[in-house]
Design a protein around this motif. Structure first.
Motif, short mmCIF file in Angstrom:
data_model
loop_
_atom_site.label_atom_id
_atom_site.label_comp_id
_atom_site.label_asym_id
_atom_site.label_seq_id
_atom_site.Cartn_x
_atom_site.Cartn_y
_atom_site.Cartn_z
N UNK A 250 0.87 -1.18 0.00
CA UNK A 250 0.00 0.00 0.00
C UNK A 250 0.91 1.23 0.00
N UNK A 251 0.83 2.01 -1.07
CA UNK A 251 1.57 3.28 -1.13
C UNK A 251 0.74 4.31 -0.35
N UNK A 252 1.29 4.82 0.72
CA UNK A 252 0.63 5.85 1.52
C UNK A 252 1.35 7.17 1.25
N UNK A 286 -1.99 -0.97 -3.75
CA UNK A 286 -3.09 -0.03 -3.55
C UNK A 286 -2.47 1.32 -3.22
N UNK A 287 -3.19 2.40 -3.47
CA UNK A 287 -2.67 3.74 -3.18
C UNK A 287 -3.66 4.49 -2.29
N UNK A 288 -3.14 4.95 -1.15
CA UNK A 288 -3.91 5.78 -0.23
C UNK A 288 -3.22 7.13 -0.14
N UNK A 289 -3.99 8.20 -0.18
CA UNK A 289 -3.41 9.54 -0.03
C UNK A 289 -4.06 10.23 1.16
N UNK A 290 -3.35 11.21 1.68
CA UNK A 290 -3.96 12.00 2.76
C UNK A 290 -3.51 13.45 2.66
N UNK A 291 -4.45 14.33 2.93
CA UNK A 291 -4.17 15.77 3.04
C UNK A 291 -5.04 16.22 4.21
N UNK A 292 -6.10 17.02 3.96
CA UNK A 292 -7.01 17.37 5.03
C UNK A 292 -7.74 16.15 5.55
N UNK A 325 -2.32 10.69 10.66
CA UNK A 325 -2.81 9.58 11.46
C UNK A 325 -3.94 8.84 10.76
N UNK A 326 -4.88 9.58 10.19
CA UNK A 326 -5.99 8.96 9.46
C UNK A 326 -5.48 8.19 8.24
N UNK A 327 -4.49 8.74 7.56
CA UNK A 327 -3.92 8.06 6.40
C UNK A 327 -3.27 6.75 6.78
N UNK A 328 -2.54 6.73 7.89
CA UNK A 328 -1.86 5.52 8.34
C UNK A 328 -2.89 4.43 8.68
N UNK A 329 -3.96 4.81 9.38
CA UNK A 329 -4.97 3.82 9.75
C UNK A 329 -5.67 3.25 8.52
#
Length: 614
Positions: A250-252, A286-292, A325-329
């Motif tokens: 998983x690419x975070x 899989x790819x997960x991204x996070x910003x706001x 934190x939300x992105x990691x979970x």
């Protein structure tokens, strides 16, 4: 006529010789807008893997076969430029900023369904997005943990030295970044064991079922001739890529506003595309991204569908605050849903480490990751960028996640991490690897472990299988160095004064004096899915190797360690100088297929120009 024929033949073979030797091209690369020098520009000979990069003045030199050669100039955030050599031997190049990558940035809300700026996000029915200007910190907010340097220990009063291995190498590439910019690195950015372990060493492959071999070498200490230097090398078993278990990755990816600059998200995207090129059909991404907020950009996709993965990476843009934190979970949740029972399950986090929304405190994040590693999903952390790097946080997260931490400062470093070290970065062959050395006080007056300060363990933790320690990947090497004060030495090394004990006495075993043993090395490790550790023991005797007969491994690692002590202005640097470091390193290049050792040598040549820590 015969004379003319001979003359023509001489001219022909002379010309052939010159052509065979190649043409040396030199020049300078600058920003087309302001004329400033660009350090770290990649220059490749088109159609080959031969290349170089510019120094801190933007200067370069490269040998090309002939006038038809084409040079390709590449720098993150700038338009790539190709130049035909022709009759020129001096080629100055001005690169133009790629404004497209620096334009509007988009933030996607949690659970967007549909498309926002070409990125598919799945989740709830809410839809929100906003446009932000480029968010670059107005001042340097980089963060490093305080590092108290290890000291000499009295071998009689403290005979045991216990620590966890460390395969991280972020410190070296980060230090290199500072030096290439003509700056002194912060003292706490210099972690000597990571500098030493950036380089691979020529250790023997393990035999039998043991996942790694153990090599030791003892000789005079280069910066203090009254002392000895012990070199310990571990070599992980090489596993061909085709034989590696399936990977569930998983690419975070941090796409917050702080990632907008060219050395961050654009470089992240380039690096991950290199990794995608290495994937096999049995691998999944899989790819997960996070910003706001955090969102799923790409569901788990087979490595045979590289075009879909690369398209998803290409569509990423940056902006907004940082809900790390939300992105990691979410990334761990996706990894667990696609868990490969006999495979390698890993989250790969790419960020500058700036988490400022939701779960953001170091302790909270560490607890989350400690809990998640029990599921069998490991964490690799990759740091990017300047001015905002949260080095201390990222190192801690990787440690708690049974993974490794690397800092990527240019595309060549991305190639090292994602291509050259593909197996070692992504596949663990042994976990919770610990070392414990017991020194013979009859032979050793004092000792000091060089580096590994944040990897120290209590002596009783060596046999405690519940205690987490470092993991080792396929093909990885781990190197550790001890400076040893022989019992017969008149060295001025001080161990600090401790009062004699009132109620007990420590007495030497009579056999210790007669023995040639100076120490016993013990090593514990677990198999990747094992719960009980296995033990390896090795005795080291007082048979010294003369300085002239030491291996390239010994001399080069000593050179890097001495360099680290100079950069830290260590009280233990002894007689170390940059010329001494240079002499050691130049005489120990070894095979150096990728040119990393030569690069270090060139860095050392410039260090005295940017540092007053002699």
């Amino acid at each position: 006529m015969k004379k003319y024929l001979i003359l023509l033949l001489v001219l022909f073979f002379t010309g052939f010789q010159v052509n065979a030797q190649g043409i040396m091209i030199t020049g300078k690369v600058t920003d087309a807008t302001n004329g400033k020098a660009l350090p770290g520009v990649t220059i490749l000979l088109k159609g080959t893997s031969t290349g170089t990069s510019t120094d801190k003045q933007g200067k370069y030199s490269i040998s090309v076969p002939n006038e038809k050669s084409v040079l390709v100039f590449h720098y993150i955030g700038y338009n790539t430029k190709e130049v035909k050599v022709g009759s020129k031997q001096l080629i100055n190049v001005a690169l133009e900023l790629n404004t497209q990558t620096l334009q509007e940035v988009v933030v996607t809300g949690h659970g967007v369904r549909g498309k926002v700026a070409g990125i598919s996000i799945r989740g709830s029915n809410t839809l929100s997005y906003a446009t932000y200007e480029m968010n670059v910190p107005p001042h340097n907010t980089e963060n490093y943990s305080y590092l108290k340097e290890s000291t000499f220990q009295d071998a009689k009063k403290t005979p045991l030295s216990t620590f966890s291995i460390d395969v991280d190498n972020a410190s070296y590439s980060n230090v290199r970044r500072f030096l290439n910019q003509g700056q002194k690195p912060p003292v706490d950015a210099v972690r000597i064991e990571e500098m030493v372990n950036y380089f691979t060493y020529d250790y023997p492959q393990p035999e039998g079922d043991t996942p790694f071999s153990v090599t030791t070498e003892l000789s005079a200490c280069p910066w203090n001739k009254d002392n000895q230097l012990l070199h310990i090398g571990l070599q992980g078993k090489d596993i061909p890529t085709d034989d590696l278990p399936p990977a569930n990755l998983v690419f975070l990816i941090d796409v917050s506003g702080s990632m907008s600059s060219p050395d961050k998200l654009p470089l992240v995207k380039a690096g991950f595309k290199l990794l995608v090129d290495q994937l096999r059909p049995q691998d999944k991404v899989a790819i997960v991204v996070y910003a706001g907020a955090a969102g799923l950009v790409l569901p788990s996709t087979s490595g045979k569908n590289k075009s879909a993965i690369i398209q998803a990476i290409d569509n990423l843009e940056a902006g907004g605050s940082t809900a790390g934190g939300a992105g990691i979970q979410l990334a761990y949740k996706v990894a667990e849903e696609n868990f490969a029972e006999d495979g390698n399950n890993r989250v790969i986090l790419a960020s500058d480490g700036d988490f400022n929304v939701g779960v953001s405190s170091d302790s909270e994040l560490q607890r989350i990751i400690e809990k998640k590693r029990e599921t069998g999903v490991y964490l690799t952390v990759l740091g990017f960028g300047t001015g905002n790097l949260k080095d201390s946080r990222m190192e801690q997260l990787a440690d708690k996640g049974n993974g490794n931490y690397a800092y990527v400062d240019n595309i060549l470093e991305a190639k090292k991490v994602f291509v050259n070290e593909f197996g070692g970065t992504l596949f663990t062959i042994a976990k919770d690897v610990k070392l414990q050395l017991e020194f013979n006080p009859a032979k050793v007056k004092a000792y000091r472990l060089i580096g590994y300060e944040n990897r120290a363990l209590a002596d009783e933790e060596f046999n405690d299988d519940k205690k987490d320690a470092g993991d080792m990947g396929a093909g990885h090497t781990v190197t550790a160095l001890y400076e040893i004060v022989p019992a017969s030495s008149h060295s001025s090394a001080k161990t600090g004064k401790v009062d004699e004990l009132k109620y007990q006495r420590t007495e030497l075993d009579p056999s210790a004096t007669a023995s040639k043993e100076i120490l016993t090395l013990k090593l514990r490790y677990k198999e990747p899915k094992g719960m009980e550790s296995k033990l390896i023991s090795k005795v080291v005797t007082d048979e010294n190797t003369t300085a002239s007969e030491t291996s390239d491994n010994f001399r080069f690692s000593a050179a890097v360690a001495a360099c680290g002590m100079l950069l830290r202005d260590s009280e233990f640097k002894g007689n170390a100088t940059y010329p001494m470091v240079l002499e050691l390193a130049e005489g120990a290049r070894g095979k150096d297929k990728e040119g990393y050792r030569v690069e270090f040598i060139n860095l050392v040549k410039s260090m005295s120009l940017v540092s007053d820590r002699r």
